[in-house]
Scaffold this active site. Structure first.
Site, PDB file in Angstrom:
ATOM      1  N   GLY A   1       0.735  -1.250   0.000  1.00  0.00           N
ATOM      2  CA  GLY A   1       0.000   0.000   0.000  1.00  0.00           C
ATOM      3  C   GLY A   1       0.766   1.303   0.000  1.00  0.00           C
ATOM      4  O   GLY A   1       0.136   2.362  -0.059  1.00  0.00           O
TER       5      GLY A   1
ATOM      6  N   GLY B   1       2.801   2.655  -2.288  1.00  0.00           N
ATOM      7  CA  GLY B   1       3.134   3.214  -3.596  1.00  0.00           C
ATOM      8  C   GLY B   1       2.290   4.423  -3.964  1.00  0.00           C
ATOM      9  O   GLY B   1       1.139   4.578  -3.526  1.00  0.00           O
TER      10      GLY B   1
ATOM     11  N   CYS C   1      -0.863   3.338  -5.762  1.00  0.00           N
ATOM     12  CA  CYS C   1      -1.521   2.182  -5.161  1.00  0.00           C
ATOM     13  C   CYS C   1      -2.654   2.664  -4.272  1.00  0.00           C
ATOM     14  O   CYS C   1      -2.488   3.591  -3.479  1.00  0.00           O
ATOM     15  CB  CYS C   1      -0.517   1.371  -4.339  1.00  0.00           C
TER      16      CYS C   1
END
Length: 346
Positions: free
Chosen positions: A180, A182, A185
């Site tokens: 999570g 990124g 993301c």
């Protein structure tokens, strides 16, 4: 249900405290690392930064640019290149600085098998899934390790020590850490699942190193200082996505908007990626990535200079002559503010 009360930290929550140093110049810092991978037994020597296996980042053009850079950086190719294109690339460019990427779908495994049978032997493979916690994933890793014992395998993603240990014992050389963090993301938004990246790296590195394995911090780096913090926290490799997007090497179409040039960048679980590569978002799932416009940034060379220069500078601030020494010489301090943004966020 239970609640873990201890505070978990992200890159934004800490700074590295400077220390007295005998280094008189950044050029005296060696930011290369040397590893012998636990299962493949192969040696690695280079700057342990990896371009992520994403459209716009993990491209043939990026791999060629990294090879020309001469610092030993590597690229995890995205897994959607046709087999014939992969064969042509490996024939011309070799594989010293490249990770061949696969997922768990049967077509990916069959493509790897065909690639190997054709006489191409990538020495490094990245097995990439969004959720590395399934028993099926561990079984798949064992299968690839048994089938190709000579391969150096990087696999993930996970964020906790017990799963790092399980993957290493299953045959993984480098465990990919991050759920999570990124820039494109949306897993945390869509699922509520994740782990602050700095703490994930600290805890996973401790678990991996106890078994002779390695980790790759994947995601969450937005500036060169974050990369330094990841290495300082114990990451052996650091994978970059958004920091390498928007360049000539992205193999994406440049578009103009309001007189500015942009390139598209998207998460590999986004509706954009799934529509492009799988014909759409399957009815049983949701998109867990977003699509953004990244300002065009020209050749990646200048960005690499910033990244590597920043890392060398970090080492001089704490007196680390080699990147290997950075984690041993780091003291993190908790902070409530990172930057003075009175004149913007740059």
């Amino acid at each position: 249900m239970r609640i873990e009360e201890s505070t978990k930290l992200d890159f934004k929550d800490v700074l590295i405290r400077p220390k007295r140093s005998t280094l008189d110049s950044r050029k005296n810092v060696d930011i290369r690392r040397e590893f012998t991978f636990k299962w493949s037994g192969k040696a690695y020597h280079g700057v342990p930064i990896i371009a992520a296996n994403m459209d716009g980042v993990g491209t043939f053009a990026m791999a060629r640019a990294f090879a020309e850079d001469g610092n030993g950086l590597s690229v995890a190719l995205h897994k959607h290149y046709p087999l014939k294109d992969l064969q042509k690339f490996y024939d011309k460019a070799g594989h010293a600085s490249v990770w061949y990427s696969i997922g768990m779908v049967k077509a990916d495994e069959e493509k790897l098998d065909e690639f190997m049978k054709a006489g191409h032997h990538p020495d490094k493979v990245c097995i990439d899934v969004a959720n590395g916690y399934s028993e099926h994933f561990v079984t798949f890793v064992k299968k690839i390790r048994d089938k190709y014992p000579e391969l150096t395998i990087m696999a993930g993603n996970v964020v906790t020590g017990e799963m790092v240990e399980e993957l290493i014992l299953a045959g993984v050389d480098v465990v990919k850490v991050g759920i999570g963090p990124g820039s494109v993301c949306t897993t945390r938004k869509m699922t509520g699942v994740g782990y602050p990246q700095l703490s994930a790296i600290i805890e996973c590195a401790d678990a991996a190193h106890g078994l002779g394995g390695l980790i790759c911090g994947d995601g969450g780096c937005t500036v060169p200082g974050d990369i330094a913090k990841a290495f300082a926290a114990g990451a052996d490799f650091v994978m970059l996505g958004g920091m390498l997007a928007g360049h000539d090497e992205s193999e994406q179409k440049v578009v103009k908007d309001g007189g500015q040039k942009y390139l598209q960048f998207y998460g590999m679980s986004s509706s954009t990626a799934m529509t492009k590569h799988k014909g759409g978002v399957a009815e049983y799932r949701a998109s867990e990535g977003k699509t953004v416009k990244v300002p065009y940034r020209g050749p990646v060379e200048a960005s690499l200079q910033d990244i590597l220069g920043g890392l060398r500078s970090t080492c001089t601030y704490v007196g680390a002559r080699r990147l290997k020494e950075l984690s041993k010489r780091t003291t993190f301090i908790r902070v409530s503010q990172q930057l003075n943004t009175i004149f913007g966020n740059e």
